[in-house]
Design a protein around this motif. Structure first.
Motif, PDB file in Angstrom:
ATOM      1  N   PRO A 140      12.979  20.949 -42.115  1.00 42.25           N
ATOM      2  CA  PRO A 140      13.492  19.650 -41.353  1.00 42.25           C
ATOM      3  C   PRO A 140      12.356  19.173 -40.415  1.00 42.25           C
ATOM      4  O   PRO A 140      11.528  19.952 -40.209  1.00 42.25           O
ATOM      5  N   ILE A 141      12.486  17.928 -40.158  1.00 46.27           N
ATOM      6  CA  ILE A 141      11.463  17.346 -39.092  1.00 46.27           C
ATOM      7  C   ILE A 141      11.692  18.041 -37.737  1.00 46.27           C
ATOM      8  O   ILE A 141      10.519  18.412 -37.208  1.00 46.27           O
ATOM      9  N   GLU A 142      12.840  18.179 -37.322  1.00 48.73           N
ATOM     10  CA  GLU A 142      13.258  18.463 -36.015  1.00 48.73           C
ATOM     11  C   GLU A 142      13.295  19.958 -35.966  1.00 48.73           C
ATOM     12  O   GLU A 142      13.848  20.706 -36.786  1.00 48.73           O
ATOM     13  N   ASP A 143      12.374  20.483 -35.015  1.00 40.77           N
ATOM     14  CA  ASP A 143      12.373  22.205 -34.921  1.00 40.77           C
ATOM     15  C   ASP A 143      12.610  22.253 -33.450  1.00 40.77           C
ATOM     16  O   ASP A 143      11.558  22.131 -32.562  1.00 40.77           O
ATOM     17  N   LEU A 144      13.864  22.331 -33.009  1.00 42.28           N
ATOM     18  CA  LEU A 144      14.255  22.516 -31.563  1.00 42.28           C
ATOM     19  C   LEU A 144      13.610  23.864 -30.792  1.00 42.28           C
ATOM     20  O   LEU A 144      13.059  23.560 -29.568  1.00 42.28           O
ATOM     21  N   ALA A 145      13.538  24.705 -31.511  1.00 39.35           N
ATOM     22  CA  ALA A 145      12.655  25.885 -30.739  1.00 39.35           C
ATOM     23  C   ALA A 145      11.247  25.566 -30.534  1.00 39.35           C
ATOM     24  O   ALA A 145      10.647  25.773 -29.603  1.00 39.35           O
ATOM     25  N   GLN A 146      10.629  24.976 -31.577  1.00 40.18           N
ATOM     26  CA  GLN A 146       9.334  24.425 -31.404  1.00 40.18           C
ATOM     27  C   GLN A 146       8.999  23.439 -30.090  1.00 40.18           C
ATOM     28  O   GLN A 146       8.295  23.525 -29.117  1.00 40.18           O
ATOM     29  N   GLU A 147      10.127  22.599 -30.063  1.00 43.85           N
ATOM     30  CA  GLU A 147      10.182  21.575 -28.913  1.00 43.85           C
ATOM     31  C   GLU A 147      10.257  22.208 -27.641  1.00 43.85           C
ATOM     32  O   GLU A 147       9.471  21.768 -26.721  1.00 43.85           O
ATOM     33  N   ALA A 148      11.147  23.185 -27.703  1.00 47.32           N
ATOM     34  CA  ALA A 148      11.448  23.910 -26.208  1.00 47.32           C
ATOM     35  C   ALA A 148      10.044  24.775 -25.818  1.00 47.32           C
ATOM     36  O   ALA A 148       9.920  24.509 -24.726  1.00 47.32           O
ATOM     37  N   SER A 149       9.402  25.336 -26.808  1.00 43.67           N
ATOM     38  CA  SER A 149       8.076  25.689 -26.500  1.00 43.67           C
ATOM     39  C   SER A 149       7.029  24.782 -26.096  1.00 43.67           C
ATOM     40  O   SER A 149       6.341  24.879 -25.132  1.00 43.67           O
ATOM     41  N   VAL A 150       6.838  23.729 -26.586  1.00 39.54           N
ATOM     42  CA  VAL A 150       6.060  22.567 -26.055  1.00 39.54           C
ATOM     43  C   VAL A 150       6.575  22.133 -24.718  1.00 39.54           C
ATOM     44  O   VAL A 150       5.774  21.975 -23.928  1.00 39.54           O
ATOM     45  N   LEU A 151       7.775  21.980 -24.564  1.00 38.15           N
ATOM     46  CA  LEU A 151       8.092  21.567 -23.272  1.00 38.15           C
ATOM     47  C   LEU A 151       7.902  22.485 -22.133  1.00 38.15           C
ATOM     48  O   LEU A 151       7.487  22.126 -21.041  1.00 38.15           O
ATOM     49  N   ASP A 152       8.036  23.804 -22.520  1.00 40.73           N
ATOM     50  CA  ASP A 152       7.877  24.715 -21.493  1.00 40.73           C
ATOM     51  C   ASP A 152       6.340  24.913 -21.083  1.00 40.73           C
ATOM     52  O   ASP A 152       5.795  24.961 -19.940  1.00 40.73           O
ATOM     53  N   ALA A 153       5.417  24.662 -22.285  1.00 39.86           N
ATOM     54  CA  ALA A 153       3.952  24.622 -21.998  1.00 39.86           C
ATOM     55  C   ALA A 153       3.507  23.462 -21.170  1.00 39.86           C
ATOM     56  O   ALA A 153       2.664  23.449 -19.941  1.00 39.86           O
ATOM     57  N   ALA A 154       4.296  22.231 -21.222  1.00 33.46           N
ATOM     58  CA  ALA A 154       4.223  21.069 -20.739  1.00 33.46           C
ATOM     59  C   ALA A 154       4.569  21.300 -18.944  1.00 33.46           C
ATOM     60  O   ALA A 154       3.690  20.961 -18.103  1.00 33.46           O
ATOM     61  N   ARG A 155       5.530  21.819 -18.908  1.00 34.39           N
ATOM     62  CA  ARG A 155       6.001  22.253 -17.423  1.00 34.39           C
ATOM     63  C   ARG A 155       4.896  23.155 -16.731  1.00 34.39           C
ATOM     64  O   ARG A 155       4.537  22.639 -15.510  1.00 34.39           O
TER      65      ARG A 155
END
Ligand SMILES: C=C(O[C@@H]1C=C(C(=O)O)C=C[C@H]1O)C(=O)O
Length: 173
Positions: A35-50
């Protein structure tokens, strides 16, 4: 204050670079039926951003806000390619890329975007900053399937980025 506009322009250029990876990301997912959406990957991107924001003295949630828009934009572009391939087929004999090879290249942009955001924390003091950036975004963020709404989301999130501590008034900026 001109430095702030400059920083925002750099963020838009890096966003364009980030979005230009999304055709490849979608091709990898298409081949593996992921699927396009990968919520685990999104969470890790947002953690790195913070974390990148905190390291640079920026409000971590305001930096995460920019990356929430980067992610949303990324999914719009991937959906564009997915629709295109559903309607017309995946290009004959185009090899399937490897998602695990692309993601590190996307992740490498995070500290660069955070560096540029450091220069934008007084954008709120710049006259007509939003209108000026919307005009720039139209010129800079040109990836296929990007919409005006996507550009608006990016610009508004950039405008909300702030330093972590209290700011001096705009006078003198
Ligand atoms: C880019 C990807 O697709 C989507 C967008 C993401 C992003 O912009 O970082 C992360 C996860 C996915 O929901 C990906 O899967 O890596």
């Amino acid at each position: 204050a001109d430095a702030d506009l400059d920083g925002a322009r750099t963020v838009l250029q890096l966003s364009q670079q980030r979005l230009s990876f999304m055709r490849t990301v979608m091709a990898a997912k298409w081949a593996s039926r992921a699927p396009i959406e990968d919520l685990a990957q999104e969470a890790s991107v947002l953690d790195a951003a913070r974390a990148a924001g905190t390291e640079r003295g920026l409000g971590p949630e305001t930096v995460a806000g920019v990356f929430a828009q980067e992610i949303s934009a990324a999914k719009v572009v991937q959906l564009g390619w997915g629709s295109q391939w559903l309607l017309h087929g995946y290009p004959a004999d185009e090899p399937a890329p490897d998602l695990t090879a692309v993601r590190p290249q996307i992740a490498a942009l995070t500290p660069q975007i955070a560096d540029a955001l450091v220069r934008t924390d007084r954008l709120n003091c710049v006259r007509r900053a939003r209108a000026r950036l919307l005009r720039e975004a139209k010129i800079i963020v040109t990836t296929q399937y990007v919409t005006a709404r996507v550009r608006r989301g990016l610009v508004d999130a950039i405008l909300r980025v702030r330093g972590a501590s209290r700011r001096a008034p705009c006078a003198g900026v």
